[in-house]
Scaffold this motif. Structure first.
Motif, mmCIF file in Angstrom:
data_model
loop_
_atom_site.group_PDB
_atom_site.id
_atom_site.type_symbol
_atom_site.label_atom_id
_atom_site.label_comp_id
_atom_site.label_asym_id
_atom_site.label_seq_id
_atom_site.Cartn_x
_atom_site.Cartn_y
_atom_site.Cartn_z
ATOM 1 N N LEU A 95 0.830 -1.206 0.000
ATOM 2 C CA LEU A 95 0.000 0.000 0.000
ATOM 3 C C LEU A 95 0.863 1.254 0.000
ATOM 4 O O LEU A 95 0.568 2.227 -0.713
ATOM 5 C CB LEU A 95 -0.930 -0.002 1.216
ATOM 6 C CG LEU A 95 -1.850 1.217 1.373
ATOM 7 C CD1 LEU A 95 -2.695 1.437 0.130
ATOM 8 C CD2 LEU A 95 -2.725 1.063 2.614
ATOM 9 N N ALA A 96 1.929 1.259 0.786
ATOM 10 C CA ALA A 96 2.825 2.419 0.802
ATOM 11 C C ALA A 96 3.438 2.656 -0.571
ATOM 12 O O ALA A 96 3.579 3.813 -1.017
ATOM 13 C CB ALA A 96 3.921 2.214 1.851
ATOM 14 N N PRO A 133 -0.473 2.049 -9.266
ATOM 15 C CA PRO A 133 -0.665 0.594 -9.367
ATOM 16 C C PRO A 133 0.615 -0.202 -9.589
ATOM 17 O O PRO A 133 0.731 -1.335 -9.109
ATOM 18 C CB PRO A 133 -1.615 0.461 -10.562
ATOM 19 C CG PRO A 133 -2.378 1.739 -10.582
ATOM 20 C CD PRO A 133 -1.392 2.798 -10.148
ATOM 21 N N GLU A 134 1.567 0.377 -10.312
ATOM 22 C CA GLU A 134 2.802 -0.370 -10.565
ATOM 23 C C GLU A 134 3.590 -0.627 -9.289
ATOM 24 O O GLU A 134 4.496 -1.468 -9.263
ATOM 25 C CB GLU A 134 3.677 0.368 -11.581
ATOM 26 C CG GLU A 134 4.126 1.762 -11.166
ATOM 27 C CD GLU A 134 3.139 2.842 -11.573
ATOM 28 O OE1 GLU A 134 3.567 4.006 -11.659
ATOM 29 O OE2 GLU A 134 1.962 2.525 -11.794
ATOM 30 N N GLY A 135 3.262 0.089 -8.222
ATOM 31 C CA GLY A 135 3.940 -0.165 -6.943
ATOM 32 C C GLY A 135 3.602 -1.518 -6.364
ATOM 33 O O GLY A 135 4.354 -2.047 -5.527
ATOM 34 N N ALA A 136 2.478 -2.105 -6.785
ATOM 35 C CA ALA A 136 2.038 -3.378 -6.222
ATOM 36 C C ALA A 136 2.560 -4.561 -7.033
ATOM 37 O O ALA A 136 1.829 -5.499 -7.329
ATOM 38 C CB ALA A 136 0.517 -3.425 -6.145
ATOM 39 N N SER A 137 3.839 -4.523 -7.381
ATOM 40 C CA SER A 137 4.445 -5.688 -8.029
ATOM 41 C C SER A 137 5.170 -6.493 -6.962
ATOM 42 O O SER A 137 5.726 -5.930 -6.009
ATOM 43 C CB SER A 137 5.437 -5.261 -9.119
ATOM 44 O OG SER A 137 6.624 -4.744 -8.559
ATOM 45 N N VAL A 187 -3.189 -7.814 -3.654
ATOM 46 C CA VAL A 187 -4.051 -6.670 -3.972
ATOM 47 C C VAL A 187 -5.280 -6.669 -3.075
ATOM 48 O O VAL A 187 -5.705 -5.616 -2.582
ATOM 49 C CB VAL A 187 -4.445 -6.689 -5.464
ATOM 50 C CG1 VAL A 187 -5.527 -5.653 -5.747
ATOM 51 C CG2 VAL A 187 -3.225 -6.436 -6.342
ATOM 52 N N GLU A 188 -5.853 -7.843 -2.824
ATOM 53 C CA GLU A 188 -7.017 -7.910 -1.939
ATOM 54 C C GLU A 188 -6.643 -7.535 -0.505
ATOM 55 O O GLU A 188 -7.452 -6.942 0.222
ATOM 56 C CB GLU A 188 -7.635 -9.302 -1.973
ATOM 57 C CG GLU A 188 -8.550 -9.512 -3.159
ATOM 58 C CD GLU A 188 -9.591 -8.405 -3.279
ATOM 59 O OE1 GLU A 188 -10.526 -8.380 -2.460
ATOM 60 O OE2 GLU A 188 -9.455 -7.557 -4.180
ATOM 61 N N ASP A 189 -5.428 -7.864 -0.099
ATOM 62 C CA ASP A 189 -4.977 -7.448 1.231
ATOM 63 C C ASP A 189 -4.843 -5.926 1.303
ATOM 64 O O ASP A 189 -5.134 -5.317 2.335
ATOM 65 C CB ASP A 189 -3.638 -8.114 1.568
ATOM 66 C CG ASP A 189 -3.773 -9.602 1.852
ATOM 67 O OD1 ASP A 189 -4.924 -10.075 2.021
ATOM 68 O OD2 ASP A 189 -2.736 -10.293 1.899
ATOM 69 N N VAL A 190 -4.400 -5.315 0.213
ATOM 70 C CA VAL A 190 -4.341 -3.852 0.142
ATOM 71 C C VAL A 190 -5.755 -3.286 0.233
ATOM 72 O O VAL A 190 -6.010 -2.324 0.971
ATOM 73 C CB VAL A 190 -3.650 -3.398 -1.163
ATOM 74 C CG1 VAL A 190 -3.833 -1.894 -1.380
ATOM 75 C CG2 VAL A 190 -2.165 -3.748 -1.125
ATOM 76 N N ARG A 191 -6.696 -3.889 -0.492
ATOM 77 C CA ARG A 191 -8.084 -3.437 -0.440
ATOM 78 C C ARG A 191 -8.621 -3.526 0.990
ATOM 79 O O ARG A 191 -9.323 -2.639 1.461
ATOM 80 C CB ARG A 191 -8.951 -4.295 -1.365
ATOM 81 C CG ARG A 191 -10.367 -3.738 -1.537
ATOM 82 C CD ARG A 191 -11.299 -4.758 -2.195
ATOM 83 N NE ARG A 191 -10.776 -5.333 -3.408
ATOM 84 C CZ ARG A 191 -10.882 -4.783 -4.614
ATOM 85 N NH1 ARG A 191 -11.495 -3.625 -4.763
ATOM 86 N NH2 ARG A 191 -10.383 -5.392 -5.679
ATOM 87 N N ALA A 192 -8.277 -4.606 1.670
ATOM 88 C CA ALA A 192 -8.752 -4.791 3.043
ATOM 89 C C ALA A 192 -8.210 -3.707 3.969
ATOM 90 O O ALA A 192 -8.934 -3.206 4.844
ATOM 91 C CB ALA A 192 -8.345 -6.177 3.553
ATOM 92 N N ALA A 229 -4.585 4.057 -5.095
ATOM 93 C CA ALA A 229 -4.911 2.635 -5.026
ATOM 94 C C ALA A 229 -6.165 2.309 -5.834
ATOM 95 O O ALA A 229 -6.390 1.139 -6.182
ATOM 96 C CB ALA A 229 -5.113 2.203 -3.575
ATOM 97 N N ILE A 230 -6.974 3.306 -6.148
ATOM 98 C CA ILE A 230 -8.259 3.038 -6.803
ATOM 99 C C ILE A 230 -8.081 2.330 -8.144
ATOM 100 O O ILE A 230 -8.729 1.300 -8.387
ATOM 101 C CB ILE A 230 -9.070 4.338 -6.941
ATOM 102 C CG1 ILE A 230 -9.477 4.847 -5.557
ATOM 103 C CG2 ILE A 230 -10.309 4.109 -7.809
ATOM 104 C CD1 ILE A 230 -10.167 6.201 -5.566
ATOM 105 N N PRO A 231 -7.228 2.819 -9.063
ATOM 106 C CA PRO A 231 -7.067 2.092 -10.333
ATOM 107 C C PRO A 231 -6.572 0.663 -10.131
ATOM 108 O O PRO A 231 -6.973 -0.250 -10.864
ATOM 109 C CB PRO A 231 -6.039 2.940 -11.099
ATOM 110 C CG PRO A 231 -6.145 4.306 -10.498
ATOM 111 C CD PRO A 231 -6.448 4.071 -9.055
ATOM 112 N N LEU A 232 -5.722 0.443 -9.138
ATOM 113 C CA LEU A 232 -5.233 -0.909 -8.851
ATOM 114 C C LEU A 232 -6.377 -1.817 -8.423
ATOM 115 O O LEU A 232 -6.524 -2.939 -8.908
ATOM 116 C CB LEU A 232 -4.171 -0.861 -7.750
ATOM 117 C CG LEU A 232 -3.758 -2.222 -7.178
ATOM 118 C CD1 LEU A 232 -2.957 -3.001 -8.220
ATOM 119 C CD2 LEU A 232 -2.942 -2.042 -5.897
ATOM 120 N N LEU A 233 -7.213 -1.332 -7.505
ATOM 121 C CA LEU A 233 -8.277 -2.171 -6.960
ATOM 122 C C LEU A 233 -9.346 -2.472 -7.998
ATOM 123 O O LEU A 233 -10.095 -3.442 -7.855
ATOM 124 C CB LEU A 233 -8.885 -1.497 -5.731
ATOM 125 C CG LEU A 233 -7.894 -1.241 -4.585
ATOM 126 C CD1 LEU A 233 -8.604 -0.602 -3.397
ATOM 127 C CD2 LEU A 233 -7.201 -2.534 -4.165
#
Length: 210
Positions: free
Chosen positions: A23-24, A31-35, A61-66, A103-107
């Motif tokens: 998330l950070a 979104p590219e940060g979540a690789s 990604v779901e953990d980030v959403r949570a 984070a919105i486009p990623l989720l």
């Protein structure tokens, strides 16, 4: 003499640490940060080590959403009258994502299955049906509110004013007059929050079945 157990030089890897790190990185890079590779590099571990704690990138990604969704307060949907509940829930939803707009486009790339979010959806569905909506209408109604809320968050994350008729005042006099009223508004938030509250009023006014 008791032996002294040395503290590990790095924080112990865990699913929660992976999620907070992801998330950070998303907050900073989008979104590219979540690789998996980038998260692993930030934690100073081999990418394969992450799979001992999280099965795949989609789960991360779901953990980030949570993490983000945990700040949404759905209690109003259980405790308040329908219209009042919608207002409080929508404002809470907006505040939760206001700190994590990138984070919105990623989720949007993964199906939402985080239990903490689904619990809020359950509260929404129960409240909507109590207000007279059929189960068939619940998802479109929820999507209408979410689209509005998340769109408002994205609006907040951009320039404070996206309009600029400067130099074209004679061609667009009424719009220019409206634009000129912004001088009397909060320079840090001249439009976004007022637009959110206005739109929320309009949605809530139509929040019962015809």
């Amino acid at each position: 003499m008791e032996a002294v157990i040395a503290r590990p030089s790095k924080p112990l890897l865990s699913r929660e640490l992976i999620a907070t790190t992801a998330l950070a990185l998303v907050d900073r890079h989008g979104p590219e940060g979540a690789s998996v590779r980038r998260v692993a590099a930030r934690l100073g571990v081999n990418p394969a080590s992450l799979y001992n704690h999280v099965p795949n990138r989609a789960a991360m990604v779901e953990d980030v959403r949570a993490l983000v969704s945990a700040a949404i307060d759905s209690r109003p949907l259980r405790e308040l009258p329908w219209e009042e509940a919608l207002r409080e829930w929508a404002r809470s939803y907006r505040r939760a994502f206001a700190h994590h707009a990138r984070a919105i486009p990623l989720l949007m790339t993964e199906r939402a299955s985080a239990p903490v979010l689904l619990a809020g959806y359950e509260d929404f569905a129960i409240a909507a049906e109590a207000a007279g909506w059929t189960p068939r209408d619940v998802l479109p109604l929820l999507t209408a509110f979410e689209s509005f809320i998340l769109g408002s968050v994205l609006d907040m994350s951009g320039p404070t004013v996206v309009f600029d008729p400067t130099g074209q005042e004679e061609d667009f006099p009424r719009f220019t007059a409206a634009f000129d009223t912004l001088v009397d508004e909060d320079p840090l938030d001249p439009v976004a929050t007022r637009a959110f509250e206005l739109g929320l009023d309009m949605l809530v006014a139509s929040s019962r079945p015809r």
